[in-house]
Write a protein that holds these residues in place. Sequence first.
Motif, PDB file in Angstrom:
ATOM      1  N   UNK A  64      15.560  23.372  -5.308  1.00  0.00           N
ATOM      2  CA  UNK A  64      14.300  22.830  -4.804  1.00  0.00           C
ATOM      3  C   UNK A  64      13.168  23.849  -4.825  1.00  0.00           C
ATOM      4  N   UNK A  65      13.408  24.971  -5.468  1.00  0.00           N
ATOM      5  CA  UNK A  65      12.401  26.012  -5.624  1.00  0.00           C
ATOM      6  C   UNK A  65      11.740  26.383  -4.304  1.00  0.00           C
ATOM      7  N   UNK A  66      12.568  26.591  -3.272  1.00  0.00           N
ATOM      8  CA  UNK A  66      12.055  27.016  -1.970  1.00  0.00           C
ATOM      9  C   UNK A  66      11.420  28.388  -2.128  1.00  0.00           C
ATOM     10  N   UNK A  67      10.176  28.502  -1.767  1.00  0.00           N
ATOM     11  CA  UNK A  67       9.446  29.751  -1.980  1.00  0.00           C
ATOM     12  C   UNK A  67       9.274  30.586  -0.734  1.00  0.00           C
ATOM     13  N   UNK A  68       9.681  30.048   0.394  1.00  0.00           N
ATOM     14  CA  UNK A  68       9.498  30.782   1.642  1.00  0.00           C
ATOM     15  C   UNK A  68      10.799  30.793   2.427  1.00  0.00           C
ATOM     16  N   UNK A  69      11.012  31.868   3.145  1.00  0.00           N
ATOM     17  CA  UNK A  69      12.131  31.944   4.068  1.00  0.00           C
ATOM     18  C   UNK A  69      13.414  32.485   3.473  1.00  0.00           C
ATOM     19  N   UNK A  70      14.372  32.646   4.368  1.00  0.00           N
ATOM     20  CA  UNK A  70      15.716  33.102   4.010  1.00  0.00           C
ATOM     21  C   UNK A  70      16.575  31.855   3.846  1.00  0.00           C
ATOM     22  N   UNK A  71      17.179  31.721   2.695  1.00  0.00           N
ATOM     23  CA  UNK A  71      18.060  30.590   2.387  1.00  0.00           C
ATOM     24  C   UNK A  71      19.330  31.155   1.772  1.00  0.00           C
ATOM     25  N   UNK A  72      20.470  30.789   2.314  1.00  0.00           N
ATOM     26  CA  UNK A  72      21.736  31.265   1.763  1.00  0.00           C
ATOM     27  C   UNK A  72      21.858  32.780   1.800  1.00  0.00           C
ATOM     28  N   UNK A  73      21.159  33.403   2.714  1.00  0.00           N
ATOM     29  CA  UNK A  73      21.238  34.851   2.870  1.00  0.00           C
ATOM     30  C   UNK A  73      20.322  35.644   1.960  1.00  0.00           C
ATOM     31  N   UNK A  74      19.478  34.962   1.182  1.00  0.00           N
ATOM     32  CA  UNK A  74      18.585  35.662   0.256  1.00  0.00           C
ATOM     33  C   UNK A  74      17.118  35.384   0.583  1.00  0.00           C
ATOM     34  N   UNK A  75      16.306  36.393   0.384  1.00  0.00           N
ATOM     35  CA  UNK A  75      14.863  36.261   0.568  1.00  0.00           C
ATOM     36  C   UNK A  75      14.244  35.611  -0.665  1.00  0.00           C
ATOM     37  N   UNK A  76      12.959  35.300  -0.570  1.00  0.00           N
ATOM     38  CA  UNK A  76      12.260  34.720  -1.715  1.00  0.00           C
ATOM     39  C   UNK A  76      12.377  35.621  -2.939  1.00  0.00           C
ATOM     40  N   UNK A  77      12.159  36.908  -2.760  1.00  0.00           N
ATOM     41  CA  UNK A  77      12.223  37.868  -3.869  1.00  0.00           C
ATOM     42  C   UNK A  77      13.625  37.922  -4.469  1.00  0.00           C
ATOM     43  N   UNK A  78      14.634  37.942  -3.606  1.00  0.00           N
ATOM     44  CA  UNK A  78      16.014  37.992  -4.095  1.00  0.00           C
ATOM     45  C   UNK A  78      16.386  36.726  -4.869  1.00  0.00           C
ATOM     46  N   UNK A  79      15.881  35.568  -4.414  1.00  0.00           N
ATOM     47  CA  UNK A  79      16.153  34.324  -5.147  1.00  0.00           C
ATOM     48  C   UNK A  79      15.465  34.317  -6.501  1.00  0.00           C
TER      49      UNK A  79
END
Length: 87
Positions: A64-79
Amino acid sequence: MAPLSLLFGGPAEVGRLGWQDEALCAQTDPEAFFPEKGGSTREAKRVCTTCDVRSECLEYALENDERFGIWGGLSERERRKLKKRAV
């Protein structure tokens, strides 16, 4: 929190997002998962390390191209880095 069926509609959508009911982040301070620019992500990532639905969360964020927040333990930059490596 409202039941997923009220937030997302029909049973198919609830089934697809049912993992959210098991997410540890739903039981903690949501602000930890959406820190201000330059803020610490340490607390959110710590919660994610023990979450049973971490992979489903990350998959959702990537799809879903989430651009903000921590999701699944990764930051936006890490994703973003993860997506670049996958291409």
